[in-house]
Scaffold this motif. Structure first.
Motif, PDB file in Angstrom:
ATOM      1  N   GLU A 291     -11.310  -7.531   3.023  1.00 21.57           N
ATOM      2  CA  GLU A 291     -10.892  -6.241   3.569  1.00 21.57           C
ATOM      3  C   GLU A 291     -12.094  -5.347   3.842  1.00 21.57           C
ATOM      4  O   GLU A 291     -12.178  -4.696   4.891  1.00 21.57           O
ATOM      5  CB  GLU A 291      -9.934  -5.548   2.599  1.00 21.57           C
ATOM      6  CG  GLU A 291      -9.454  -4.201   3.087  1.00 21.57           C
ATOM      7  CD  GLU A 291      -8.533  -3.503   2.098  1.00 21.57           C
ATOM      8  OE1 GLU A 291      -8.186  -2.330   2.352  1.00 21.57           O
ATOM      9  OE2 GLU A 291      -8.179  -4.123   1.075  1.00 21.57           O
ATOM     10  N   LYS A 535      12.465  -1.785  -5.894  1.00 20.95           N
ATOM     11  CA  LYS A 535      12.250  -2.260  -7.264  1.00 20.95           C
ATOM     12  C   LYS A 535      13.586  -2.595  -7.921  1.00 20.95           C
ATOM     13  O   LYS A 535      13.714  -3.606  -8.619  1.00 20.95           O
ATOM     14  CB  LYS A 535      11.510  -1.199  -8.075  1.00 20.95           C
ATOM     15  CG  LYS A 535      10.060  -1.010  -7.678  1.00 20.95           C
ATOM     16  CD  LYS A 535       9.398   0.071  -8.509  1.00 20.95           C
ATOM     17  CE  LYS A 535       7.941   0.257  -8.116  1.00 20.95           C
ATOM     18  NZ  LYS A 535       7.294   1.371  -8.863  1.00 20.95           N
ATOM     19  N   GLN A 543      14.729  -8.818  -1.465  1.00 21.64           N
ATOM     20  CA  GLN A 543      13.435  -8.244  -1.141  1.00 21.64           C
ATOM     21  C   GLN A 543      13.113  -8.450   0.340  1.00 21.64           C
ATOM     22  O   GLN A 543      12.496  -9.438   0.724  1.00 21.64           O
ATOM     23  CB  GLN A 543      12.339  -8.862  -2.010  1.00 21.64           C
ATOM     24  CG  GLN A 543      12.305  -8.340  -3.444  1.00 21.64           C
ATOM     25  CD  GLN A 543      11.917  -6.863  -3.495  1.00 21.64           C
ATOM     26  OE1 GLN A 543      10.818  -6.471  -3.134  1.00 21.64           O
ATOM     27  NE2 GLN A 543      12.851  -6.021  -3.944  1.00 21.64           N
ATOM     28  N   GLU A 545      11.254  -8.029   3.965  1.00 22.51           N
ATOM     29  CA  GLU A 545       9.877  -7.785   4.405  1.00 22.51           C
ATOM     30  C   GLU A 545       9.762  -6.305   4.769  1.00 22.51           C
ATOM     31  O   GLU A 545      10.598  -5.785   5.507  1.00 22.51           O
ATOM     32  CB  GLU A 545       9.614  -8.661   5.627  1.00 22.51           C
ATOM     33  CG  GLU A 545       8.193  -8.731   6.077  1.00 22.51           C
ATOM     34  CD  GLU A 545       8.056  -9.679   7.267  1.00 22.51           C
ATOM     35  OE1 GLU A 545       8.107  -9.179   8.408  1.00 22.51           O
ATOM     36  OE2 GLU A 545       7.934 -10.895   7.069  1.00 22.51           O
ATOM     37  N   TRP A 547       7.526  -2.958   6.191  1.00 23.76           N
ATOM     38  CA  TRP A 547       6.389  -2.540   7.009  1.00 23.76           C
ATOM     39  C   TRP A 547       6.303  -1.019   7.047  1.00 23.76           C
ATOM     40  O   TRP A 547       7.316  -0.332   7.166  1.00 23.76           O
ATOM     41  CB  TRP A 547       6.528  -3.074   8.431  1.00 23.76           C
ATOM     42  CG  TRP A 547       6.404  -4.560   8.496  1.00 23.76           C
ATOM     43  CD1 TRP A 547       7.408  -5.480   8.445  1.00 23.76           C
ATOM     44  CD2 TRP A 547       5.189  -5.316   8.592  1.00 23.76           C
ATOM     45  NE1 TRP A 547       6.904  -6.759   8.513  1.00 23.76           N
ATOM     46  CE2 TRP A 547       5.536  -6.684   8.594  1.00 23.76           C
ATOM     47  CE3 TRP A 547       3.846  -4.967   8.679  1.00 23.76           C
ATOM     48  CZ2 TRP A 547       4.593  -7.696   8.692  1.00 23.76           C
ATOM     49  CZ3 TRP A 547       2.898  -5.986   8.771  1.00 23.76           C
ATOM     50  CH2 TRP A 547       3.277  -7.325   8.780  1.00 23.76           C
ATOM     51  N   ASP A 562      -2.161  -4.309   9.827  1.00 24.33           N
ATOM     52  CA  ASP A 562      -1.710  -5.682   9.561  1.00 24.33           C
ATOM     53  C   ASP A 562      -0.888  -6.237  10.716  1.00 24.33           C
ATOM     54  O   ASP A 562      -0.775  -7.446  10.870  1.00 24.33           O
ATOM     55  CB  ASP A 562      -0.861  -5.723   8.281  1.00 24.33           C
ATOM     56  CG  ASP A 562      -1.666  -5.404   7.038  1.00 24.33           C
ATOM     57  OD1 ASP A 562      -2.806  -5.882   6.932  1.00 24.33           O
ATOM     58  OD2 ASP A 562      -1.153  -4.671   6.165  1.00 24.33           O
ATOM     59  N   ARG A 629       1.385  -1.416   8.706  1.00 23.76           N
ATOM     60  CA  ARG A 629       0.788  -2.043   7.525  1.00 23.76           C
ATOM     61  C   ARG A 629       1.903  -2.659   6.698  1.00 23.76           C
ATOM     62  O   ARG A 629       3.010  -2.122   6.609  1.00 23.76           O
ATOM     63  CB  ARG A 629       0.043  -1.024   6.662  1.00 23.76           C
ATOM     64  CG  ARG A 629      -1.207  -0.470   7.294  1.00 23.76           C
ATOM     65  CD  ARG A 629      -2.134   0.106   6.246  1.00 23.76           C
ATOM     66  NE  ARG A 629      -2.764  -0.951   5.461  1.00 23.76           N
ATOM     67  CZ  ARG A 629      -3.619  -0.733   4.473  1.00 23.76           C
ATOM     68  NH1 ARG A 629      -3.940   0.503   4.128  1.00 23.76           N
ATOM     69  NH2 ARG A 629      -4.159  -1.724   3.812  1.00 23.76           N
ATOM     70  N   ARG A 630       1.608  -3.782   6.079  1.00 20.48           N
ATOM     71  CA  ARG A 630       2.581  -4.399   5.185  1.00 20.48           C
ATOM     72  C   ARG A 630       2.634  -3.599   3.881  1.00 20.48           C
ATOM     73  O   ARG A 630       1.595  -3.204   3.347  1.00 20.48           O
ATOM     74  CB  ARG A 630       2.189  -5.847   4.894  1.00 20.48           C
ATOM     75  CG  ARG A 630       3.233  -6.622   4.097  1.00 20.48           C
ATOM     76  CD  ARG A 630       2.721  -8.018   3.769  1.00 20.48           C
ATOM     77  NE  ARG A 630       2.528  -8.812   4.976  1.00 20.48           N
ATOM     78  CZ  ARG A 630       3.491  -9.513   5.572  1.00 20.48           C
ATOM     79  NH1 ARG A 630       4.716  -9.517   5.073  1.00 20.48           N
ATOM     80  NH2 ARG A 630       3.232 -10.225   6.657  1.00 20.48           N
ATOM     81  N   LEU A 631       3.833  -3.341   3.390  1.00 21.09           N
ATOM     82  CA  LEU A 631       3.981  -2.621   2.131  1.00 21.09           C
ATOM     83  C   LEU A 631       3.634  -3.543   0.972  1.00 21.09           C
ATOM     84  O   LEU A 631       4.235  -4.602   0.809  1.00 21.09           O
ATOM     85  CB  LEU A 631       5.414  -2.109   1.971  1.00 21.09           C
ATOM     86  CG  LEU A 631       5.740  -1.463   0.615  1.00 21.09           C
ATOM     87  CD1 LEU A 631       4.913  -0.197   0.417  1.00 21.09           C
ATOM     88  CD2 LEU A 631       7.222  -1.152   0.504  1.00 21.09           C
ATOM     89  N   GLU A 632       2.665  -3.116   0.211  1.00 21.51           N
ATOM     90  CA  GLU A 632       2.266  -3.865  -0.978  1.00 21.51           C
ATOM     91  C   GLU A 632       2.133  -2.877  -2.128  1.00 21.51           C
ATOM     92  O   GLU A 632       1.223  -2.039  -2.140  1.00 21.51           O
ATOM     93  CB  GLU A 632       0.944  -4.597  -0.755  1.00 21.51           C
ATOM     94  CG  GLU A 632       1.051  -5.685   0.303  1.00 21.51           C
ATOM     95  CD  GLU A 632      -0.283  -6.375   0.580  1.00 21.51           C
ATOM     96  OE1 GLU A 632      -0.269  -7.437   1.207  1.00 21.51           O
ATOM     97  OE2 GLU A 632      -1.324  -5.821   0.148  1.00 21.51           O
ATOM     98  N   GLY A 633       3.038  -2.935  -3.079  1.00 23.11           N
ATOM     99  CA  GLY A 633       2.988  -2.025  -4.212  1.00 23.11           C
ATOM    100  C   GLY A 633       3.407  -0.634  -3.800  1.00 23.11           C
ATOM    101  O   GLY A 633       4.316  -0.436  -3.002  1.00 23.11           O
ATOM    102  N   GLU A 634       2.708   0.385  -4.317  1.00 18.69           N
ATOM    103  CA  GLU A 634       3.057   1.776  -4.080  1.00 18.69           C
ATOM    104  C   GLU A 634       2.081   2.403  -3.099  1.00 18.69           C
ATOM    105  O   GLU A 634       0.969   1.945  -2.919  1.00 18.69           O
ATOM    106  CB  GLU A 634       3.028   2.557  -5.393  1.00 18.69           C
ATOM    107  CG  GLU A 634       4.022   2.038  -6.425  1.00 18.69           C
ATOM    108  CD  GLU A 634       4.000   2.871  -7.683  1.00 18.69           C
ATOM    109  OE1 GLU A 634       3.375   3.944  -7.670  1.00 18.69           O
ATOM    110  OE2 GLU A 634       4.596   2.442  -8.677  1.00 18.69           O
TER     111      GLU A 634
END
Length: 635
Positions: A291, A535, A543, A545, A547, A562, A629-634
């Motif tokens: 990255e 969550k 879950q 996908e 974005w 992304d 962007r792909r959502l990853e975490g918070e």
């Protein structure tokens, strides 16, 4: 008091347990926190430690307090500490930074009222220990009051901890550009930018007071500890100038560079333009990840105005990137890796080639078409089962004159077809009276009218984009239903509403706003609700996908993207037509943010700019590009 201990490793992984990361290369010490909530907890913990320490010594703790959206998380955490852990405020003395003038203390715009509603009514600070500048004094009494305010601070022993926000002009308190470093509590004229930024809370810039009473820069500098906080991307430019550029009266916050115990606390969005965050290789050794390599190469290409595949070794060597070449080279491999990674982001079938269910979450009733209208149109054209979830009514963003126009339309309609009744006439009279009273336009009936305006506009826009009316879901989330700019925190009911829609539709993909620059904070809060719902749904193995898209204020940088969805001229035109359906937001929006251009102008310019940057990096040339962007975490 000493500055909090912070890890200095550039590659430190920020967690809730770590107080933050000290950033190198700044004159004013800057500490980066993972998000606003973590920052607020650590500030509240430092304040609580001071209070307890002073109690053990039999002394008072003297706090300088700000207002506004930035410190509200700190106040909420201090209230929690009081109510759940017994933090005692009986030995606390407070001095607020400022107040509008003239301003009645019980006005909805008053900082007296704001402080009571958001802090003092929930803790046990003795009434006689609370000091807030008086905004209702006559002009002839203001100077004497200001002098007495200074004496009261001195009599209390001086301020132990002064908390601050920072305005876009670099003001601290209401010390606007040009303020003297030696200035004391006084009456000041407000900068036009400051008044523009406050306009949303006053229902228009014309209603914002021209003047305010504020502590001076010298008063602030006298505090033994200064904690300045900044949150959000719209603060990033002034944060950089305050922390890295030379001290100047044109940026009053820069005076804190000379304070012996001042720290600027930041979330990642506010820190984005600091050298240590934006181009860390210029100030420190870095651990080169894929990255970071991508960010560095894109930055280099734009810095030297070359496509990625035309970069040469001397370009790297001359721009602090020798270490990258040594660790990850040769140059030709670095170039190709980054170019290939960008090419992989280009996606002409964002929903995939097989039909699937998709939910686009729109915080306000127009964010869907403004932010990702081209992708929305593409998804519908490609046969996907697209749903739009409008999370809030957006009713406070309708001008009174637009609401009145709709009331008059309904009145004439009823007259035309002889459908008037005693009830309809009484309702019309009540609505007209409410709309005629300044400050009373947020009555429940008026809010319903304004909400209906936004709803019908949203449905029309969705249909223009190819999404049928029965696929539009209006969630009316409870956190938004205050009738004011200020919202309630996200609650379990908000999360449950989002979770239920996802559970019912079982989408393969969802889209949500990842915009941290939203001046209302609504985008951020809606994202919080969706992430919390995901969550909960994860326990049921549901879950989709996910974005992230940006709102009307800013676009993702190329290294952050992304997925890049190309837009043709025809799709762009249809996107604009969809935006036009939001008539109440066209020409002049009630809450335009920090960009006064119309939303369709911003949307078109943003997508064309992203396409241009991709093209200049050597990628295919498109008419427009929407980025995700792909959502990853918070967030």
């Amino acid at each position: 008091m000493s500055m909090p201990t912070v890890p200095t490793s550039q590659s430190a992984d920020l967690t809730d347990e770590q107080p933050g990361r000290l950033l190198p290369g700044t004159v004013l010490p800057c500490v980066l926190y993972r998000n606003a909530a973590v920052l607020a907890r650590h500030v509240a913990a430092e304040v609580a430690d001071l209070i307890r320490q002073r109690q053990s010594e039999g002394r008072q703790a003297v706090l300088g307090l700000p207002t506004g959206s930035t410190p509200i998380g700190v106040y909420r955490e201090l209230i929690r500490l009081h109510q759940e852990e017994g933090l005692d405020f009986s030995n606390v003395v407070t001095f607020n930074l400022d107040e509008y003038w003239p301003m009645e203390p019980d006005s909805v715009h008053s900082y007296h009222r704001w402080m009571r509603e958001n802090f003092f009514d929930h803790v046990n600070v003795p009434e006689e220990n609370i000091h807030i500048p008086d905004g209702q004094l006559s002009r002839g009494k203001v100077d004497r009051f200001c002098a007495e305010y200074e004496k009261a601070i001195a009599a209390a022993g001086g301020i132990d901890i002064q908390m601050l926000g920072i305005g876009r002009t670099g003001h601290i308190g209401f010390n606007e550009p040009g303020s003297s470093r030696a200035s004391r509590t006084r009456l000041v004229n407000l900068d036009p930018v400051t008044r523009r930024d406050a306009a949303s809370g006053f229902g228009g810039e014309e209603n914002v007071p021209l003047r305010a009473v504020t502590m001076g820069v010298g008063t602030i500098m006298d505090a033994r500890r200064v904690i300045m906080m900044a949150l959000g991307e719209h603060k990033a430019p002034i944060v950089r100038r305050s922390a890295e550029d030379e001290e100047t009266a044109e940026i009053p916050a820069s005076f804190l560079q000379a304070h012996p115990n001042a720290t600027l606390l930041l979330d990642s969005a506010a820190a984005a333009e600091l050298t240590a965050v934006n181009t860390p290789w210029e100030v420190d050794c870095v651990d080169w990840t894929a990255e970071l390599e991508r960010r560095a190469v894109i930055w280099l290409a734009e810095e030297v105005s070359k496509p990625i595949l035309k970069l040469e070794a001397r370009d790297f060597m001359g721009h602090h990137l020798t270490d990258l070449v040594h660790e990850s080279g040769p140059v030709e491999n670095i170039r190709q890796r980054v170019f290939d990674s960008l090419m992989e982001t280009i996606c002409n079938h964002p929903g995939g080639k097989e039909k699937q269910t998709i939910i686009v979450f729109s915080p306000h009733p127009d964010d869907d078409v403004i932010s990702m209208g081209g992708t929305l149109i593409t998804l519908a054209q490609q046969g996907h089962d697209v749903h739009i979830a409008y999370m809030t009514s957006g009713n406070i963003a309708v001008f009174d004159h637009d609401a009145l126009r709709h009331v008059e339309y309904v009145s004439e309609y009823l007259k035309m077809f002889n459908l008037q009744s005693q009830e309809s006439t009484a309702m019309e009279t009540g609505l007209r009276e409410a709309l005629a009273r300044r400050g009373d336009s947020n009555s429940p009936e008026v809010l319903k009218v304004k909400g209906l305006i936004r709803k019908t506009e949203a449905v029309c826009a969705a249909e223009t984009a190819g999404v049928p009316a029965d696929h539009c879901h209006f969630l009316d989330m409870p956190f938004y239903q205050t009738g004011q700019v200020k919202k309630k925190p996200i609650g379990d009911e908000d999360v449950a509403i989002v979770a239920e829609l996802i559970r019912t539709l079982e989408p393969a993909q969802i889209y949500l706003a990842g915009d941290l620059s939203d001046p209302h904070g609504t985008h951020r809060m809606c994202a919080e609700a969706i992430i919390s719902a995901l969550k909960v749904l994860g326990e049921d193995d549901l879950q989709p996908e996910a974005w992230l898209y940006r709102g009307a204020w800013q676009e993702y940088e190329p290294h952050e993207i992304d997925r890049a969805v190309p837009l043709s001229p025809e799709v762009m035109l249809r996107k604009k037509l969809a935006i036009f359906k939001h008539e109440s937001q066209k020409d002049a929006a009630l809450f335009p943010g920090h960009d006064e251009r119309e939303f369709w102008v911003r949307a078109e310019a943003r997508t064309k700019q992203t396409a241009r940057r991709y093209n200049e990096l050597g990628l295919p040339e498109y008419f427009g590009v929407e980025a995700f962007r792909r959502l990853e975490g918070e967030l």
